[in-house]
Design an enzyme around this catalytic site. Structure first.
Site: not given
Ligand code: ABU
Length: 377
Positions: A109, A199, A247, A249, A355
């Site tokens: 992040d 982020d 995020h 991902d 992450c």
């Protein structure tokens, strides 16, 4: 640091040589702040309360993180670890006070590696404003060890009340799915456009193309700042049909040139799909996660799609959470060696295998995987 350091990573699939793996110690359910909504009455943290995650959960997460680090080292990959702070401390800037920080489990992040550059992102939570300090000992050592490393930091945000839409969470949570998706597509969410915010985990690196998800923690100004910062790249703002985008991902996960894994529940914008198809990429819908929202670990603020939050060791090898057998089978069927890693105990600390890591060195050079233009892309 054992192996010589060379900061270099242009995508998420080239052979991995060095990586940072986060730590769970000291992680907090953070104190209330405008951008964060936490309400877990059944697990001891009703809305407005905060405190450290329980010791037994920390120990279980640390065991899995250490095991993952050992697994990577066993495959010849250098692994570095951050230095946790006392996250229970109150922090302040001249403009605000925040009763606690958060933690340092998800380095993805905070840090974005693009080629020889490591960029510290702005972050969008007051509780995460100082998190970069956990990585400074490592960044300093990389800077001293690698003459070619480029060390950058995005403008530290002010995060005054002007950066957040007051009353966002109560208003947003009362909306139906379609209205929430409209707001997501318009990036009319918690953050205002007072200043650039992002982020690093909202950025998907695919060589010359960087895809930046506009989300609950990344605004248009953040996207614009990234675009201006990487003038040699094509930088695209993207959104998905995800009511709580946080995020990219666990939504859009490139596996190797020509193959990207996509969360079918979070439809991509048709123009983005057109861009991938025009450039001969296959968009593979990921197998459904084994877990449902009802059997996520307690205090977990991610979705079951964390199953897709995988780490590639090279274009043929992927680390997948060990209980996610449907996804593992799907990827084995595509010729990948799947390395099972027990990791669900880490989820409440901020995410999955992707992450929990940030690439520092992968083989390979900058390449253009999208020679053809399509629509706005
Ligand atoms: N960074 C993790 C994202 C998790 C999710 O999309 O549910």
């Amino acid at each position: 640091m054992n192996n010589p350091v060379r900061v270099n990573s242009w995508n998420s699939w080239d052979p991995l040589r060095r990586i940072i793996v986060g730590r769970a110690a000291g992680t907090m359910v953070q104190a209330p702040e405008p951008a964060v909504f936490r309400d877990w009455p059944q697990d001891g943290f009703p809305r407005g309360t905060y405190g450290p995650l329980p010791d037994d959960m920390v120990a279980a997460a640390e065991e899995q993180l250490d095991g993952f680090a050992a697994l990577l080292r066993g495959r010849g990959i250098a692994v570095d670890r951050p230095e946790p702070l006392d996250f229970s401390r109150r922090t302040e800037t001249p403009e605000w006070t925040q009763d606690t920080m958060f933690g340092c489990m998800p380095p993805r992040d905070v840090l974005l590696t693009v080629g020889s550059e490591i960029l510290e992102s702005t972050m969008s939570y007051r509780s995460r404003w100082f998190e970069y300090l956990c990585y400074r000992p490592l960044l300093e050592s990389y800077f001293h060890a690698d003459e070619a490393m480029r060390w950058e930091a995005a403008p530290k945000p002010r995060l005054t009340d002007a950066s957040f839409h007051a009353g966002f969470w109560d208003e947003f949570e009362a909306l139906g799915f379609d209205e929430q998706i409209q707001r997501v597509r318009a990036n009319d969410l918690c953050l205002t456009e007072a200043e650039p915010l992002f982020d690093a985990a909202d950025v998907c690196r695919m060589g010359k193309d960087l895809f930046v998800q506009l989300s609950l923690v990344t605004n248009r100004g953040g996207y614009r700042w990234i675009r201006q910062h990487f003038p040699e790249h094509r930088v695209h703002a993207v959104t998905f049909d995800n009511t709580h985008p946080l995020h990219i991902d666990a939504t859009w996960v490139p596996l190797r040139p020509g193959l990207v894994l996509h969360c079918g529940e979070r439809a991509a914008d048709p123009e983005m799909l057109g861009y991938f198809k025009t450039n001969d990429w296959e968009v593979l819908e990921a197998a459904a996660p084994r877990r449902t929202r009802d059997d996520l670990p307690k205090l977990c603020f991610c979705s079951p799609w964390l199953a897709m939050n995988i780490l590639s060791l090279d274009p043929n090898t992927v680390c997948v959470e060990e209980s996610e057998r449907d996804l593992a089978e799907q990827l084995s069927g595509r010729g990948f060696e799947v390395v099972p890693v027990p990791f669900w105990n880490v989820a409440p600390f901020g995410g999955g295998l992707h992450c929990a890591t940030v690439d520092i060195e992968r083989d390979g050079e900058l390449q253009d995987y999208f020679p053809h233009r399509y629509g706005r892309f």
